[in-house]
Design an enzyme around this catalytic site. Structure first.
Site, PDB file in Angstrom:
ATOM      1  N   GLU A   1       0.573  -1.183   0.059  1.00 47.27           N
ATOM      2  CA  GLU A   1      -0.104   0.019   0.155  1.00 47.27           C
ATOM      3  C   GLU A   1       0.892   1.308   0.003  1.00 47.27           C
ATOM      4  O   GLU A   1       1.788   1.354   0.656  1.00 47.27           O
ATOM      5  CB  GLU A   1      -0.962   0.070   1.359  1.00 47.27           C
ATOM      6  N   ASP A   2       0.458   2.378  -0.729  1.00 46.75           N
ATOM      7  CA  ASP A   2       1.026   3.636  -0.668  1.00 46.75           C
ATOM      8  C   ASP A   2       2.543   3.591  -0.835  1.00 46.75           C
ATOM      9  O   ASP A   2       3.236   4.106  -0.195  1.00 46.75           O
ATOM     10  CB  ASP A   2       0.746   4.330   0.825  1.00 46.75           C
TER      11      ASP A   2
ATOM     12  N   CYS B   1      -6.600   4.778  -2.368  1.00 44.44           N
ATOM     13  CA  CYS B   1      -7.078   3.629  -2.450  1.00 44.44           C
ATOM     14  C   CYS B   1      -8.360   2.988  -3.059  1.00 44.44           C
ATOM     15  O   CYS B   1      -8.432   2.087  -3.866  1.00 44.44           O
ATOM     16  CB  CYS B   1      -6.513   2.628  -1.261  1.00 44.44           C
TER      17      CYS B   1
ATOM     18  N   ASP C   1      -1.102  -0.078  -4.518  1.00 45.29           N
ATOM     19  CA  ASP C   1      -2.273   0.444  -4.842  1.00 45.29           C
ATOM     20  C   ASP C   1      -2.117   1.711  -5.337  1.00 45.29           C
ATOM     21  O   ASP C   1      -3.547   2.296  -6.053  1.00 45.29           O
ATOM     22  CB  ASP C   1      -3.304   0.289  -3.672  1.00 45.29           C
ATOM     23  N   HIS C   2      -1.329   2.631  -5.171  1.00 43.26           N
ATOM     24  CA  HIS C   2      -1.129   3.905  -5.745  1.00 43.26           C
ATOM     25  C   HIS C   2       0.067   4.566  -5.137  1.00 43.26           C
ATOM     26  O   HIS C   2       1.015   3.824  -4.663  1.00 43.26           O
ATOM     27  CB  HIS C   2      -2.233   4.757  -5.284  1.00 43.26           C
TER      28      HIS C   2
END
Length: 576
Positions: free
Chosen positions: A62-63, A101, A288-289
Site C-alpha cells: 500500500e501507498d 486506494c 495500490d497507488h
C-alpha cells in the site's frame, strides 16, 4: 528587461537570450531522454507456456511509489523483491486512475474507471468491509460525509466472481474497500485468515494478500517501533519535501517499512515454494497507488499514481525483462481473466495485455482523476502518454494543498506547515501551497519527473497540448464522468446508503430432481448454500451458474446481490 515566472520563483532574463537557449536546451534534453526510453522494449508474451488454469497470486503493498532498487533507488536493499524482478518482468509504466486506494481498488475489481461508475470520491462509507452492522457508525459518518455506494451497470461482477464461476478458489486477505459492498459471491474466503491453502485438492486458486505496513498511517503509528534501517541512513529528499531532521526521520520510516514489507512478501513466496506451487503460479506484486509522504498520495502527479509492479511467471519465464508499455489499473481485470482462459466482458474499459485473449494493440494514454477526499473537495483530471502529462484543474481558484487531517498526523507534513507559516518554504516547496492553480498544466515527465515545470504555455508544445486536451475531452465524454456532477445531485440519482434499491430474492423452480434459481433483478449474482437440519447459513456463498441437483436431507438457501444494491433476503427451498 522582461519579468518571467517559473515554478513560483521570479527571475529576470533578457528575452532575446532566453528563447534560443531554452529551445536548444529543450531539444538536447529531449533527445537524451528519448534515447534513454528507447532502451526499454515491450515484452513479447507469445512464448509464455502456462497451464489452462494457472494459480494466480496478487501481493499488494500500500501507498508506495517506485522507491526500489529495480527502479533505480538503491537506498535500501529488498532481497525478495529483487529476486522477483530477477526471475520475472519489471513494469515501468503502470498507473492507477486515482491517487488513493478505494477508487483504485474499484477500478481493479470492475475493470472500469471510477468516474464511470461513481466510485471517484474518497470515500463514500466508513468501512474497509461492508459487513459492518453498526448503524451508529454509519450514521456518525453521514454527519460528515455522504454514505452511498457506487452503482456499476447491470451485469458488472467483481473479478473474482468470474474466476469462481470457472472453478477457482478465491481468497482475499483482507481489504474490501471498493466504494461498494463486496459482491456476496466474490470470495470463498475474505478475512485475515483467508488463504489459498484452504482450497480443495488440485483446485486452481486466485489469492490476494494486502500488505499494509507501507500504508501512510504507518509513518506515524510505528514511530516507536525499531527501524529496519540504520537510524542515520542517508535518504533521498524530493525537492518538494523539507530537509529538516524531523522530515528525514519520516523518510527513514518509509524506507524501514519498505524493508519490512519486503520481508512479508518473502514469507508468502516461501509458502508457495514450500508447497511446490511457485512454478505453477503467476505472482503479481504491485502497489495500490503512489507513496505515503506529502504531495504524493491523493495527487495525480506521477508521485500519486505511478506504481511499481513485478510479475513472476512459472519456471521463471521471461526472467529479467522490463516492460515499458503504458498500463492502467483498468487493464488488470481483463488480463487476469485472459490468463485464466476467460473472455473479457464487453463493458470493461481495460485491455488484456497478455493471456489467451490478449489485445495486441498498445495503449496510447492513461487517465486519472482526483475528486473529494474526506471532507475536502477538488476536481482534477489528467491524461498521460509515454512522455507528457496534461492536467486540467476544474477548480483553479482553490489551493493544490488540501488540509486532510489524516495526512497531517505525519511529522513531515507538520514540518511543511510550520515552514509555510514562517515563510521558509523554497519556491519548489511552495508550488503545492499556491492559493490558485493553473487551469491547465503540461509536464515533460522524462526531463521533469517531479512535475515542477508547467509547459502549457510553451509554443514548442502547442500541438502536444492540443492532442492531450482532445484525448481528455474524449475520455470525459466517453465515461460520462460522474465526478463533474455535484455529489449531492449524483446521490439523488443513485440513492444514499439507506435508500438503495434492494435486490429481489431468487425464486426456486423445481425441474425434475433439480432446482433452477433466478432473480428478477437484472444482472444480479446468486449465491447458495446447502444446509443440514438445524445448521445456520455462513458468510460465504457458492456462485450459482446452472441448475442444482436436489440433495436429500439438505436444505437449499440462496440470496441474490447486484453491486450497488442491498443484498436480497435469504430464501429457502422446499424439497418436497
Amino acid at each position: 528587461m522582461k519579468t518571467a515566472y517559473q515554478n513560483g520563483a521570479k527571475y529576470y532574463l533578457r528575452n532575446d537570450i532566453l528563447k534560443p537557449l531554452t529551445t536548444l536546451l529543450y531539444v538536447l534534453l529531449s533527445l537524451h531522454a528519448e534515447a534513454q526510453q528507447k532502451t526499454n522494449q515491450p515484452v513479447d508474451y507469445s512464448s509464455l507456456n502456462l497451464p489452462a488454469q494457472p494459480n494466480i497470486v496478487w501481493i499488494v503493498a500500500e501507498d508506495l511509489s517506485p522507491f526500489l532498487p529495480m527502479y533505480g533507488d538503491s537506498t535500501v536493499a529488498t532481497p525478495n523483491l529483487s529476486r522477483l524482478a530477477k526471475e520475472g518482468v519489471t513494469y515501468t509504466n503502470v498507473y492507477s486512475p486515482a491517487g488513493v486506494c478505494a477508487p483504485s481498488r474499484a477500478a481493479i475489481a470492475t475493470g472500469m474507471y471510477p468516474t464511470r461508475i461513481g466510485a471517484m470520491h474518497m470515500r463514500t462509507g466508513p468501512w474497509f468491509s461492508f459487513k459492518t452492522k453498526d448503524e451508529a457508525l454509519l450514521n456518525h459518518h453521514e454527519k460528515y460525509n455522504p454514505v452511498y455506494e457506487a452503482k456499476p451497470p447491470a451485469g458488472v461482477h467483481m473479478h473474482s466472481d468470474y474466476l469462481r464461476r470457472a472453478g477457482y478458489y478465491c481468497t482475499n486477505n483482507r481489504k474490501e474497500d471498493y466504494q461498494f459492498r463486496c459482491e456476496l459471491t466474490a470470495w470463498d474466503e475474505s478475512s485475515w485468515e483467508a488463504h489459498w491453502k484452504n482450497r480443495a485438492n488440485n483446485q486452481p486458486f486466485f489469492a490476494i494478500f494486502n500488505l499494509m505496513v507501507t500504508h501512510e498511517s504507518r509513518i506515524w503509528t510505528k514511530t516507536n517501533d525499531s527501524l529496519w534501517v540504520d537510524n542515520f541512513l542517508d535518504v533521498p529528499i524530493k525537492p518538494y519535501w523539507p530537509k529538516t531532521s524531523l522530515a528525514q526521520k519520516d523518510i527513514r520510516r518509509m524506507y524501514s517499512n519498505i524493508k519490512e514489507m519486503d520481508h512479508q512478501m518473502g514469507v508468502l513466496l516461501n509458502e508457495l515454494e514450500d508447497e511446490g506451487l511457485l512454478e505453477k503460479t503467476i505472482v503479481f506484486w504491485y502497489t495500490d497507488h503512489g507513496g505515503p509522504l506529502p504531495r504524493s498520495k491523493r495527487t495525480i502527479y506521477d508521485s500519486g499514481i505511478k506504481v511499481p509492479m513485478i510479475i513472476r511467471f512459472p519456471n521463471r519465464q521471461l526472467a529479467g525483462q522490463s516492460d515499458n508499455q503504458l498500463l492502467s489499473f483498468v487493464d488488470f481485470k481483463p488480463t487476469l481473466l485472459s490468463l485464466a482462459g476467460l473472455p473479457n466482458p464487453e463493458y470493461m474499459d481495460g485491455r488484456a495485455w497478455m493471456g489467451q485473449y490478449q489485445d495486441k494493440s498498445s495503449r496510447k494514454y492513461i487517465y486519472a482523476a482526483a475528486d473529494r477526499f474526506d471532507r475536502q473537495h477538488d476536481r482534477i483530471r489528467a491524461v498521460r502518454d509515454m512522455r507528457y502529462k496534461y492536467i486540467r484543474n476544474f477548480l483553479p481558484n482553490q489551493s493544490y494543498y488540501l488540509p486532510i487531517k489524516f495526512r497531517e498526523e505525519m511529522d513531515i507534513m507538520q514540518e511543511l506547515l510550520r515552514l509555510r507559516k514562517n515563510d521558509s518554504l523554497d519556491p519548489k516547496q511552495l508550488l503545492w501551497f499556491r492559493q490558485k492553480k493553473d487551469p491547465e498544466e503540461l509536464f515533460d515527465t522524462w526531463n521533469d519527473p517531479d512535475e515542477l515545470h508547467n509547459l502549457a504555455n510553451d509554443p514548442l508544445l502547442a500541438s502536444k497540448l492540443q492532442e492531450l486536451r482532445s484525448a481528455l475531452d474524449g475520455w470525459i465524454s466517453d465515461t460520462k464522468d460522474k465526478g463533474l456532477i455535484p455529489e449531492a445531485e449524483h446521490i439523488e440519482k443513485v440513492g444514499n446508503y439507506w435508500a438503495r434499491p434492494k435486490t429481489v430474492a431468487p425464486s426456486f423452480t423445481k425441474k425434475g430432481n433439480s432446482f433452477q434459481l433466478e432473480s428478477p433483478t437484472l444482472g444480479a449474482s446468486i449465491g447458495y448454500q446447502w444446509l443440514s437440519p438445524g445448521e445456520e447459513p455462513q458468510d460465504f456463498w457458492q456462485v450459482y451458474t446452472s441448475p442444482l441437483e436436489i440433495k436429500s436431507n439438505k436444505l437449499l438457501v440462496a440470496r441474490a446481490h447486484r453491486i450497488g444494491y442491498k443484498p436480497s433476503d435469504l430464501v429457502r427451498s422446499d424439497n418436497n
